[in-house]
Design an enzyme around this catalytic site. Structure first.
Site, PDB file in Angstrom:
ATOM      1  N   ASP A 110      -5.517  -3.033  -2.251  1.00 44.36           N
ATOM      2  CA  ASP A 110      -6.951  -2.940  -2.561  1.00 44.36           C
ATOM      3  C   ASP A 110      -7.221  -3.431  -3.982  1.00 44.36           C
ATOM      4  O   ASP A 110      -8.159  -4.182  -4.235  1.00 44.36           O
ATOM      5  CB  ASP A 110      -7.493  -1.518  -2.316  1.00 44.36           C
ATOM      6  CG  ASP A 110      -6.607  -0.416  -2.887  1.00 44.36           C
ATOM      7  OD1 ASP A 110      -5.487  -0.722  -3.370  1.00 44.36           O
ATOM      8  OD2 ASP A 110      -7.031   0.749  -2.871  1.00 44.36           O
ATOM      9  N   LYS A 124       0.882  -1.174   0.000  1.00 45.94           N
ATOM     10  CA  LYS A 124       0.000   0.000   0.000  1.00 45.94           C
ATOM     11  C   LYS A 124       0.920   1.225   0.000  1.00 45.94           C
ATOM     12  O   LYS A 124       0.862   2.092   0.887  1.00 45.94           O
ATOM     13  CB  LYS A 124      -0.918  -0.060   1.233  1.00 45.94           C
ATOM     14  CG  LYS A 124      -2.025   1.002   1.255  1.00 45.94           C
ATOM     15  CD  LYS A 124      -3.096   0.821   0.205  1.00 45.94           C
ATOM     16  CE  LYS A 124      -4.064   1.988   0.219  1.00 45.94           C
ATOM     17  NZ  LYS A 124      -5.034   1.963  -0.887  1.00 45.94           N
ATOM     18  N   ASP A 159      -2.305 -12.350   5.234  1.00 48.26           N
ATOM     19  CA  ASP A 159      -3.336 -13.025   6.024  1.00 48.26           C
ATOM     20  C   ASP A 159      -4.690 -12.873   5.327  1.00 48.26           C
ATOM     21  O   ASP A 159      -5.429 -13.844   5.118  1.00 48.26           O
ATOM     22  CB  ASP A 159      -3.369 -12.386   7.422  1.00 48.26           C
ATOM     23  CG  ASP A 159      -4.295 -13.112   8.384  1.00 48.26           C
ATOM     24  OD1 ASP A 159      -4.636 -14.271   8.125  1.00 48.26           O
ATOM     25  OD2 ASP A 159      -4.673 -12.489   9.411  1.00 48.26           O
ATOM     26  N   ASP A 167      -6.860 -15.811   2.744  1.00 44.47           N
ATOM     27  CA  ASP A 167      -8.233 -16.273   2.996  1.00 44.47           C
ATOM     28  C   ASP A 167      -9.082 -16.053   1.745  1.00 44.47           C
ATOM     29  O   ASP A 167      -9.882 -16.902   1.347  1.00 44.47           O
ATOM     30  CB  ASP A 167      -8.876 -15.489   4.153  1.00 44.47           C
ATOM     31  CG  ASP A 167      -8.736 -16.207   5.489  1.00 44.47           C
ATOM     32  OD1 ASP A 167      -7.711 -16.887   5.682  1.00 44.47           O
ATOM     33  OD2 ASP A 167      -9.645 -16.087   6.337  1.00 44.47           O
TER      34      ASP A 167
HETATM   35  C1  IPM Z   1      -3.677 -17.478   9.896  1.00 47.85           C
HETATM   36  C2  IPM Z   1      -4.539 -17.112  11.073  1.00 47.85           C
HETATM   37  C3  IPM Z   1      -3.666 -16.514  12.164  1.00 47.85           C
HETATM   38  C4  IPM Z   1      -2.952 -15.322  11.564  1.00 47.85           C
HETATM   39  C5  IPM Z   1      -4.400 -16.148  13.445  1.00 47.85           C
HETATM   40  C6  IPM Z   1      -5.132 -17.311  14.043  1.00 47.85           C
HETATM   41  C7  IPM Z   1      -3.478 -15.515  14.458  1.00 47.85           C
HETATM   42  O1  IPM Z   1      -5.537 -16.241  10.669  1.00 47.85           O
HETATM   43  O2  IPM Z   1      -2.798 -18.335  10.046  1.00 47.85           O
HETATM   44  O3  IPM Z   1      -3.884 -16.931   8.818  1.00 47.85           O
HETATM   45  O4  IPM Z   1      -3.498 -14.228  11.559  1.00 47.85           O
HETATM   46  O5  IPM Z   1      -1.836 -15.473  11.094  1.00 47.85           O
HETATM   47 MG    MG Z   2      -5.609 -15.942   8.580  1.00 43.67          MG
END
Ligand code: IPM
Ligand code: MG
Length: 382
Positions: free
Chosen positions: A246, A214, A270, A274
């Site tokens: 973004d 960013k 992180d 996801d």
């Molecule tokens: C991940 C999880 C962890 C992180 C959490 C549980 C601390 O979300 O491994 O991605 O944020 O790294």
């Molecule tokens: Mg995570």
């Protein structure tokens, strides 16, 4: 070694120790909380079969991390557990956290144990591959043509940035208003070493690296971009691009196949990992490796402890099973065994077996243990 007299008791145990280290690899298993123990049971089944089938000779030991460790030791990562992790050749982890520990001292929360073990072991390089198994194209919420053939790797910096930066504080202003802040620091050397991982990974893949930051707003990102550019000079064969986070979030769902390797900081990685997981059908499919400078590693599914479905035997164990395969590949260079596990997973998906998270029409819904057993059976038959 020859000078040691093995006939006396203490030295005998020294010998045993030396022999054991010379012969076998030690793997520490930390199932954790929530669905952690359930998915880990399946991961261990598969690991044991691979161990026998390929004569790997691994020795497994078990301990607690996160909420389970808080309950047992009063700390989410006990010193003795950390020592065991240091002594092990690799660590396999389930997941941590849950509502039971939401109200305890924030410094003792399960997540703190996870962050601490990553940091103490120096596991700065987090590899999160998002690969779409062709059998799961229908399970993704995105159109099959957008995700089919998807194979991207997110390289997340794991021991720096805002998750570790100090000062961090929650306080009360003079006005009586509550306030809190975190700090997002990155040093040149931290950026350089993770950038190198990104470039190295790109070199063994399709030679495309996208660095996500960013830099239009954050000072730490401006340094990040500068250092990545410097490292790029050592990798003339890699096509480097930069993207604001973004935009990267948008591009990941618009046209994810434009990416090969993405390198980014701790928090962005992180979040984007996801997001990327859903391209593959489910976060229940995503394994990860966290490596130190010597490629010693900890392996864990990217998903969390899913307290809402814990104890029901319905969680998807495949991310954990695929983490076992990453462990064999990256920590132990057991390529044949790693390939076999991935092939077994693929066969089970071919058979139409699906946990709830990847369920689609015409497939047979199975629970955690049945999925693990099916992978074991496929692996034995290979
Ligand atoms: C991940 C999880 C962890 C992180 C959490 C549980 C601390 O979300 O491994 O991605 O944020 O790294
Ligand atoms: Mg995570």
């Amino acid at each position: 070694l020859r000078q040691v007299d093995f006939s006396t008791e203490p030295q005998c145990s020294v010998r045993k120790h030396i022999m054991r280290n010379a012969m076998s690899k030690q793997i520490l298993i930390l199932p954790g909380d929530g669905i952690g123990p359930e998915i880990m049971a399946e991961g261990v089944k598969v690991l044991n079969v691979a161990n026998d089938k390929f004569g790997l000779g691994y020795e497994l030991s078990f301990d607690d991390l996160g909420g389970a460790a808080y309950d047992r030791y009063g700390s989410p990562l006990a010193d003795e557990t950390l020592e065991r992790a240091r002594a092990a050749d690799a660590v396999l982890l389930g997941a941590v956290g849950g509502p039971k520990w939401d109200t305890i001292d924030p410094a003792l929360r399960p997540e703190r144990g996870l962050l601490k073990i990553r940091s103490e072991l120096g596991l700065f390089g987090n590899l999160r591959p998002a690969i779409l198994y062709p059998q799961l194209a229908e399970a993704s919420t995105l159109k099959p043509e957008v995700v089919s053939g998807l194979d991207i790797l997110i390289v997340r910096e794991l021991t720096g940035g805002i998750y570790f930066g100090t000062p961090r504080e929650r306080t009360t202003l003079e006005s009586g208003e509550r306030m809190a802040y975190d700090t997002l620091p990155y040093s040149e050397s931290e950026v350089r070493r993770i950038a190198k991982v990104g470039f190295d990974m790109a070199m063994v893949r399709n030679k495309k690296l996208c660095s996500v930051d960013k830099a239009n707003v954050l000072a730490s990102s401006q340094l990040w971009r500068e250092v990545v550019e410097e490292v790029a000079k050592d990798y003339p064969d890699v096509e480097l691009s930069h993207m604001y986070v973004d935009n990267a979030a948008m591009q990941l769902v618009r046209a994810p196949k434009q990416f090969d390797v993405i390198v980014t900081d701790n928090m962005f990685g992180d979040i984007l990992s996801d997001q990327a997981s859903m391209l593959t059908g489910s976060i229940g499919m995503l394994p990860s490796a966290s490596l130190d400078v010597n490629s010693k590693g900890m392996y864990e599914p990217c998903h969390g402890s899913a307290p809402d479905i814990a104890g029901q035997g319905i969680a998807n164990p495949l991310a954990t099973i695929l983490s076992v395969s990453m462990m064999l590949r990256y920590s132990f260079a057991q390529v044949a065994a790693a390939d076999a596990i991935e092939q077994a997973v693929s066969q089970v998906l071919d058979q139409g077996l699906r946990t709830g998270d990847i369920q689609s029409e015409g497939c047979r819904k199975v629970g955690t243990a049945e999925m693990g057993d099916a992978v074991v059976a496929a692996l034995k038959n290979l």
